[in-house]
Design an enzyme around this catalytic site. Sequence first.
Site, mmCIF file in Angstrom:
data_model
loop_
_atom_site.group_PDB
_atom_site.id
_atom_site.type_symbol
_atom_site.label_atom_id
_atom_site.label_comp_id
_atom_site.label_asym_id
_atom_site.label_seq_id
_atom_site.Cartn_x
_atom_site.Cartn_y
_atom_site.Cartn_z
ATOM 1 N N LYS A 54 8.772 -17.524 -9.374
ATOM 2 C CA LYS A 54 8.142 -16.360 -10.004
ATOM 3 C C LYS A 54 7.004 -16.826 -10.920
ATOM 4 O O LYS A 54 7.177 -17.756 -11.717
ATOM 5 C CB LYS A 54 9.186 -15.590 -10.827
ATOM 6 C CG LYS A 54 8.623 -14.364 -11.516
ATOM 7 C CD LYS A 54 9.657 -13.697 -12.400
ATOM 8 C CE LYS A 54 9.025 -12.592 -13.244
ATOM 9 N NZ LYS A 54 9.986 -12.027 -14.225
ATOM 10 N N ASP B 204 -5.008 -5.902 5.491
ATOM 11 C CA ASP B 204 -6.059 -6.729 6.104
ATOM 12 C C ASP B 204 -6.059 -8.142 5.531
ATOM 13 O O ASP B 204 -6.498 -9.082 6.177
ATOM 14 C CB ASP B 204 -7.432 -6.092 5.830
ATOM 15 C CG ASP B 204 -7.638 -4.857 6.709
ATOM 16 O OD1 ASP B 204 -8.181 -3.850 6.216
ATOM 17 O OD2 ASP B 204 -7.208 -4.902 7.874
ATOM 18 N N ASN C 1 0.864 -1.195 0.000
ATOM 19 C CA ASN C 1 0.000 0.000 0.000
ATOM 20 C C ASN C 1 0.888 1.229 0.000
ATOM 21 O O ASN C 1 2.106 1.132 0.028
ATOM 22 C CB ASN C 1 -0.969 -0.028 1.193
ATOM 23 C CG ASN C 1 -0.224 -0.023 2.522
ATOM 24 O OD1 ASN C 1 0.478 0.929 2.841
ATOM 25 N ND2 ASN C 1 -0.356 -1.102 3.274
ATOM 26 N N ILE D 2 -3.879 -6.522 14.448
ATOM 27 C CA ILE D 2 -2.923 -6.280 15.538
ATOM 28 C C ILE D 2 -3.520 -5.350 16.591
ATOM 29 O O ILE D 2 -3.504 -5.638 17.786
ATOM 30 C CB ILE D 2 -1.621 -5.677 14.969
ATOM 31 C CG1 ILE D 2 -1.010 -6.610 13.913
ATOM 32 C CG2 ILE D 2 -0.622 -5.376 16.084
ATOM 33 C CD1 ILE D 2 0.062 -5.971 13.055
HETATM 34 O O1 PMT Z 1 2.632 6.460 6.371
HETATM 35 P P1 PMT Z 1 2.178 7.731 5.724
HETATM 36 O O2 PMT Z 1 2.537 7.748 4.278
HETATM 37 O O3 PMT Z 1 2.634 8.935 6.455
HETATM 38 O O4 PMT Z 1 0.552 7.741 5.744
HETATM 39 C C1 PMT Z 1 -0.047 7.863 7.020
HETATM 40 C C2 PMT Z 1 -1.254 6.910 7.117
HETATM 41 C C3 PMT Z 1 -2.336 7.396 6.178
HETATM 42 C C4 PMT Z 1 -0.849 5.514 6.749
HETATM 43 C C5 PMT Z 1 -1.724 6.974 8.583
HETATM 44 O O5 PMT Z 1 -2.084 8.296 8.908
HETATM 45 C C6 PMT Z 1 -2.905 6.048 8.804
HETATM 46 O O6 PMT Z 1 -4.053 6.386 8.561
HETATM 47 N N1 PMT Z 1 -2.577 4.809 9.289
HETATM 48 C C7 PMT Z 1 -3.613 3.774 9.448
HETATM 49 C C8 PMT Z 1 -3.817 3.098 8.142
HETATM 50 C C9 PMT Z 1 -4.788 1.934 8.290
HETATM 51 O O7 PMT Z 1 -4.481 0.802 8.095
HETATM 52 O O8 PMT Z 1 -5.994 2.369 8.717
HETATM 53 P P2 PMT Z 1 -7.273 1.313 8.810
HETATM 54 O O9 PMT Z 1 -8.472 2.148 9.041
HETATM 55 O O10 PMT Z 1 -7.268 0.348 7.671
HETATM 56 O O11 PMT Z 1 -6.879 0.477 10.159
HETATM 57 C C10 PMT Z 1 -7.438 0.853 11.399
HETATM 58 C C11 PMT Z 1 -6.435 0.664 12.509
HETATM 59 O O12 PMT Z 1 -6.179 -0.731 12.708
HETATM 60 C C12 PMT Z 1 -5.071 1.308 12.261
HETATM 61 O O13 PMT Z 1 -4.609 1.804 13.497
HETATM 62 C C13 PMT Z 1 -4.185 0.136 11.807
HETATM 63 O O14 PMT Z 1 -2.806 0.326 12.178
HETATM 64 C C14 PMT Z 1 -4.805 -1.017 12.579
HETATM 65 N N2 PMT Z 1 -4.716 -2.322 11.902
HETATM 66 C C15 PMT Z 1 -5.347 -2.522 10.728
HETATM 67 C C16 PMT Z 1 -5.296 -3.779 10.140
HETATM 68 C C17 PMT Z 1 -4.601 -4.843 10.795
HETATM 69 N N3 PMT Z 1 -4.542 -6.056 10.267
HETATM 70 N N4 PMT Z 1 -3.976 -4.602 11.980
HETATM 71 C C18 PMT Z 1 -4.022 -3.358 12.537
HETATM 72 O O15 PMT Z 1 -3.426 -3.133 13.589
#
Ligand code: PMT
Length: 406
Positions: free
Chosen positions: A295, A285, A216, A313
């Site tokens: 490959k 996710d 991503n 996590i």
């Molecule tokens: O890294 P940059 O380029 O500076 O960009 C910053 C950012 C946009 C990545 C950052 O500000 C941000 O939004 N990070 C969270 C991205 C994300 O995965 O958001 P989400 O809404 O999909 O996930 C929700 C939360 O669950 C997040 O805290 C994520 O870290 C956590 N998560 C998600 C999936 C997973 N399998 N495990 C997790 O811990």
Amino acid sequence: MVPIPGMNILLGVSGGIAAYKAADLVRRLRERGCAVRVVMTAAATAFVSPLTFQALSGHPVRTGLLDPAAEAGMDHIELARWADRVLLAPATADLIARLAAGLADDLLTTLVLATAAPLYLAPAMNQQMWRHPATQENLERLRRRGVQVLGPGVGSQACGEQGPGRMLEPAELVTTLLAADRSATKAAAGPLAGVRAMVTAGPTREPLDPVRYLGNRSSGRMGYAVAEALAGLGAAVTLISGPTALPTPTGVLRVDVETAREMHSAVLERIAGVSLFVAAAAVADYRPADPVPQKIKKVEAELVVRLVRNPDILAEVAAQPSPPFTVGFAAETDQVEDHALTKLRTKRLHMIAANRVGGAVGGFERNDNALTVLWPDGRRELPMMPKTQLARELALLIAERYVASS
Ligand code: PMT
């Protein structure tokens, strides 16, 4: 990095293949103005000759406890008092186990018990040995005694395997040691002094084949800025980072991972004792269900990839029996606040920082970002600004809520 002239470093070298890197470590520490004395375990001498370290350090190398000639010089108690810092690099699983048990069955373990100097260790072992519960329990016991664990890195190992357990490179060890030391002295001030924090940052890479992965657009900037800002408030910060091109923030201990599952392991292996957890990483996710060892050749007109869920996590950390103060991020393209509130409630978080992504400004990769920060009985809008400044404002808000909740 400002050298710390006159600092006495006692370097303990134990018997792992990474012992050869300790020679470069001696050179780099002396370049920073440190005095270095080396103590080796018997096993280490099978990997590197004591003469090598004597030539590099300029001091006799000690191996045995009952060495009359050596004791006639600086005996082991004087040596323990001489040290301002003790660095064990490489630290094998065996040495870590003997330290955790408080043994003094050779000169090195005796010195560790006899010194009052802060102790840092750089683990180096096979990834399976690193993951073994016995090793992790030993490390946790040492961390609870204030021992700082530097690394390990993740990647290819001398045994041909991939994964966590390789010793950090000498350059990074020196930077991390001197920075960790600086944050330890600086941590005297700040609202988060004495608080152990953990931040996840950056993207994850989910392998399709040895060449390709699903990834991503996260650059890690937001998470790295949060880690640096929390360290600036006095917290002892461990940064669990996906692949980024960013330097390690000052005073922050960094652990590198690639996949969501490696990040999941790295977090859960270190979460014990952490009081504040901030999940800024863009964790995949889903991952390809069946990554292939060769490959993929472009034969078929259409290629279908089956994806399976990765562990969440943040949700797992927040669901721990006595969870840390947990702050999530929400990356949304629409209905930002509604989706963020849902995550705050369903994952039972203390706070969530929501940002709009995919638009013309803010979000992934960019230097600027804006956050809507929500908690059960309040909210704060942090408008578009550079991520470094935004992270400082978010860190102050987190510190305020954390202290209020303690
Ligand atoms: O890294 P940059 O380029 O500076 O960009 C910053 C950012 C946009 C990545 C950052 O500000 C941000 O939004 N990070 C969270 C991205 C994300 O995965 O958001 P989400 O809404 O999909 O996930 C929700 C939360 O669950 C997040 O805290 C994520 O870290 C956590 N998560 C998600 C999936 C997973 N399998 N495990 C997790 O811990």
